[in-house]
Write a protein that holds these residues in place. Structure first.
Motif, PDB file in Angstrom:
ATOM      1  N   ILE A 124      -4.819   0.160   1.978  1.00  0.00           N
ATOM      2  CA  ILE A 124      -4.493  -0.979   2.851  1.00  0.00           C
ATOM      3  C   ILE A 124      -5.609  -2.017   2.781  1.00  0.00           C
ATOM      4  O   ILE A 124      -5.351  -3.221   2.660  1.00  0.00           O
ATOM      5  CB  ILE A 124      -4.266  -0.513   4.302  1.00  0.00           C
ATOM      6  N   TYR A 183      -3.202   9.180   8.454  1.00  0.00           N
ATOM      7  CA  TYR A 183      -3.600   7.781   8.634  1.00  0.00           C
ATOM      8  C   TYR A 183      -4.325   7.667   9.976  1.00  0.00           C
ATOM      9  O   TYR A 183      -3.841   8.175  10.987  1.00  0.00           O
ATOM     10  CB  TYR A 183      -2.344   6.886   8.592  1.00  0.00           C
ATOM     11  N   GLU A 207       0.861  -1.172   0.000  1.00  0.00           N
ATOM     12  CA  GLU A 207       0.000   0.000   0.000  1.00  0.00           C
ATOM     13  C   GLU A 207       0.901   1.227   0.000  1.00  0.00           C
ATOM     14  O   GLU A 207       2.039   1.167   0.447  1.00  0.00           O
ATOM     15  CB  GLU A 207      -0.862   0.013   1.266  1.00  0.00           C
ATOM     16  N   LYS A 241      -5.845   4.515   3.841  1.00  0.00           N
ATOM     17  CA  LYS A 241      -6.608   3.513   4.583  1.00  0.00           C
ATOM     18  C   LYS A 241      -7.299   2.526   3.629  1.00  0.00           C
ATOM     19  O   LYS A 241      -7.297   1.314   3.868  1.00  0.00           O
ATOM     20  CB  LYS A 241      -7.620   4.267   5.457  1.00  0.00           C
ATOM     21  N   TYR A 301       2.740  -9.635   1.427  1.00  0.00           N
ATOM     22  CA  TYR A 301       2.282  -8.264   1.612  1.00  0.00           C
ATOM     23  C   TYR A 301       3.406  -7.502   2.292  1.00  0.00           C
ATOM     24  O   TYR A 301       3.687  -7.711   3.463  1.00  0.00           O
ATOM     25  CB  TYR A 301       0.994  -8.233   2.450  1.00  0.00           C
ATOM     26  N   LEU A 329       4.200  -4.754   3.922  1.00  0.00           N
ATOM     27  CA  LEU A 329       3.575  -3.656   4.665  1.00  0.00           C
ATOM     28  C   LEU A 329       4.621  -2.583   4.966  1.00  0.00           C
ATOM     29  O   LEU A 329       5.746  -2.890   5.340  1.00  0.00           O
ATOM     30  CB  LEU A 329       2.966  -4.211   5.951  1.00  0.00           C
ATOM     31  N   HIS A 335      -7.133  -2.464  10.815  1.00  0.00           N
ATOM     32  CA  HIS A 335      -6.051  -3.030  10.011  1.00  0.00           C
ATOM     33  C   HIS A 335      -5.223  -4.052  10.780  1.00  0.00           C
ATOM     34  O   HIS A 335      -3.992  -4.042  10.737  1.00  0.00           O
ATOM     35  CB  HIS A 335      -5.160  -1.918   9.436  1.00  0.00           C
ATOM     36  N   GLY A 370      -0.245  -3.034  11.716  1.00  0.00           N
ATOM     37  CA  GLY A 370      -0.876  -4.209  11.149  1.00  0.00           C
ATOM     38  C   GLY A 370      -0.778  -5.400  12.093  1.00  0.00           C
ATOM     39  O   GLY A 370      -0.365  -5.278  13.249  1.00  0.00           O
TER      40      GLY A 370
END
Lengths: 266, 405
Positions: free
Chosen positions: B177, B313, B116, B174, B193, B195, B287, B200
């Motif tokens: 994600i 965020y 993301e 957001k 993923y 991140l 998340h 998370g």
């Protein structure tokens, strides 16, 4: 009738239960109640209400859109409880599917109490695994609610056994690795997953993610105890030119799904 | 030495006190377990550590400098040292995390990474690591962000990544994600993923922290070498929280070192336009982790706002929630205006254009310096993590200062 009785009755008839999903408050609170009542009247055995949430990571575009519409319309957690009460009041079992944060924010025990008072049978929790569910395990025991955790084709045998051991009411098997949304083909992984669940529990097993019509419902109903249909039903309302047309389309699909689960006996 | 400094947190199930954990679909648990196991093995594997170290040194240009900013210090009334993460390859601290995770991706035998991105920095960093390590790369980016960060979209594409504009929800970070998580649920067999922050579900918060904690390890040694003492305070901006936890972590056990995290205060915490999860949010789940989030009374996420895309965020890494509740770190909002004043001050006094995210760390340091000086009875020494450079922000800053065209 409770959800357990519905599963037992269907099992006695040698068929699967049809479960139809709809986000509360979509397109309006009353509109969603009318939609769910129409589904039940057309033969759907049990209703899964989804609590609209701002960040629905397990949902595909159709349910995301419906949730956005519901939230933009100002739907609140209390409205979802009102919808559950109204639909459960017609005699059909109603289970709530919800992401976890709204429940935690409401207060887990308070929510369990109010859900039980509204006539809801329990919760399906797509982003709450038993490992994190201490509060919910206690609250669901205190208020005698069912708890449905998800199992997935990727779940190890150890996790699957642990997860089903924490379920009550029924187990939700996610048929495909993916989010909600109607698909042309249901998953080849689903029958294998269901038999793995059966090896671990006597609870009924519902299969969701991907079913869109009566033929697929029949196929899934040949090996599962419950056929869970969401996006295809929501799309009836989402794509209809007006409410009456939406309800008509919803009734037609609901009847098709109800016939589907009766087309195959086990 | 407390639990975090002793390396005991998170616990085996990924909790920092009551925060963290795994609030994700069951379908992802196997992948998170696989990642956790691969990461633990890699940590103990000297060959992995050597390769990671070699890439950080020879490819990313680390360790980054610790620079005593005299002219900025004079204006601040404090001795300010800047940890120059802005000089890293790709322009921010994030390269440390993406190199670590890309190496892990290879180690797990996966061929594809997804990421993301908000402003595009993490997307560019991921696309960079993917190009270097021959991985397919798909970056999810809110449609609003693809429009306001068109240059970074072009950078990612140049590096061979596919950029997918996300058109759901608020069409920002957001939602990017959410979409990355949806992709991952479907593709977890061959996809990692990657991140972008220390947030998370477990193991991401602890793992990303460990990949970036070199920032603090380096800074701690550098300040001892340069001044012979530990600093009075360490300051960083906090979006998801990776640059902050990266510089904090080595200092958590040093009780005399104050830790300050500065959030996007936007137009003020009393307005509804900010990203201040600690001053304006409350504990919740978003998340994949329990942490502080911006939410309404029904637990629906409230959209955040900050002039800085990287701070914009509504959630924050769970270790910060724990450091907040234990009182070990202090989190304060810095408004757009305070950050942009500090941005300009650094440009004019040091000839360094900071990322607007990092300008929040600078603005926060300016704000706490007088109190700290009074408390200590002398000029305080503060390390500010200059987590990124401002090239990406030239348009935003140029428009803010009305100096475009």
């Amino acid at each position: 009738m409770g959800l357990t009785e519905v599963f037992e009755k269907a099992r006695a008839e040698g068929r699967a239960v049809s479960v139809g999903c709809m986000p509360a408050g979509f397109p309006t609170v009353d509109g969603s109640i009318a939609a769910m009542v129409a589904m039940a009247e057309a033969g759907i055995d049990a209703i899964e209400v989804e609590l609209p949430y701002s960040d629905p990571v397990m949902d595909g575009p159709v349910i995301q859109r419906a949730s956005e519409i519901a939230l933009a319309g100002g739907v609140r957690t209390k409205d979802t409880l009102r919808a559950i009460e109204a639909v459960a009041g017609t005699g059909v079992p109603v289970v709530l599917m919800t992401y976890w944060n709204p429940i935690e924010r409401y207060g887990v025990d308070a929510f369990a109490r109010d859900l039980a008072a509204a006539g809801g049978t329990g919760l399906i929790t797509p982003d709450l695994i038993p490992d994190e569910a201490h509060e919910w395990l206690a609250a669901s025991d205190a208020h005698q609610l069912d708890r449905t955790f998800l199992v997935s084709p990727s779940s190890t045998d150890e996790r699957l056994a642990m997860t089903v051991a924490h379920c009550r009411g029924f187990v939700y098997a996610t048929a495909v690795m993916g989010v909600t949304g109607a698909r042309d083909q249901t998953s080849v992984a689903a029958p294998a997953l269901v038999s793995r669940v059966r090896a671990a529990t006597d609870l009924p097993v519902g299969v969701g993610l991907g079913v869109r019509d009566g033929a697929q419902a029949a196929e899934v109903g040949s090996f599962a105890d419950g056929v869970i249909v969401g996006s295809a039903l929501v799309r009836c309302v989402l794509e209809a030119p007006d409410e009456a047309a939406g309800l008509a389309s919803l009734r037609a699909l609901s009847a098709d799904l109800a016939r589907g689960v009766r087309a195959v006996t086990r | 030495m407390n639990a975090s400094a002793a390396g005991l947190l998170p616990d085996v199930s990924g909790h920092f006190g009551r925060y963290g954990g795994r609030f994700v679909p069951e379908a992802l648990i196997a992948a998170l377990d696989q990642l956790d196991a691969a990461y633990r093995h890699a940590t103990a594997d000297e060959a992995f550590q050597a390769e990671f170290g070699r890439l950080l040194r020879d490819y990313a240009g680390l360790p980054s400098l610790l620079y005593r900013a005299d002219r900025f210090s004079a204006a601040a009334g404090a001795r300010i040292f800047l940890k120059r993460e802005d000089l890293n390859h790709t322009g921010a601290h994030k390269v440390r995390n993406v190199l670590g995770q890309a190496l892990l991706t290879k180690r797990m035998g996966k061929k594809r990474v997804i990421a993301e991105t908000g402003a595009g920095q993490h997307g560019v960093a991921t696309a960079t690591a993917a190009a270097l390590m021959d991985l397919e790369c798909v970056v999810y980016m809110g449609e609003v962000d693809t429009e306001r960060q068109a240059l970074n979209v072009a950078r990612m594409r140049m590096l061979g990544a596919t950029v997918v504009p996300v058109r759901t929800g608020s069409r920002t970070l957001k939602d990017a994600i959410n979409e990355a998580l949806r992709d991952w649920v479907s593709t977890v067999d061959d996809t990692h993923y990657l991140l972008g922050t220390a947030a998370g579900p477990h193991p991401f918060p602890g793992m990303v922290r460990d990949f970036v904690r070199g920032i603090g390890v380096e800074a701690r040694q550098q300040i001892l070498d340069q001044t012979g003492a530990l600093p009075d305070a360490v300051a960083a901006c906090v979006g998801g929280g990776s640059n902050a936890i990266g510089i904090f972590h080595a200092f958590v056990g040093d009780e005399g070192v104050r830790l300050y995290g500065f959030e996007g205060g936007g137009e003020g915490v009393s307005t509804d336009r900010h990203s201040a999860r600690f001053s304006g949010g409350s504990p919740g789940v978003l998340h994949g982790a329990r942490t502080y989030v911006l939410q309404d009374e029904d637990g629906q996420t409230i959209e955040s706002y900050s002039i800085s895309a990287g701070l914009d965020y509504p959630s924050v890494g769970p270790e910060h929630a724990w450091l907040h509740d234990t009182g070990r770190a202090t989190y304060l909002p810095v408004t757009d205006a305070e950050a942009m004043d500090a941005f300009q001050l650094l440009c004019r006094t040091e000839g360094i254009i900071p990322a607007i995210e990092s300008a929040h760390g600078l603005g926060g340091a300016l704000a706490v310096a007088p109190t700290l000086a009074e408390e200590l009875g002398r000029e305080p020494t503060i390390i500010v993590n200059l987590s990124g450079r401002g090239d990406k922000d030239v348009e935003t800053a140029g428009s803010y200062f009305r100096i475009l065209g």
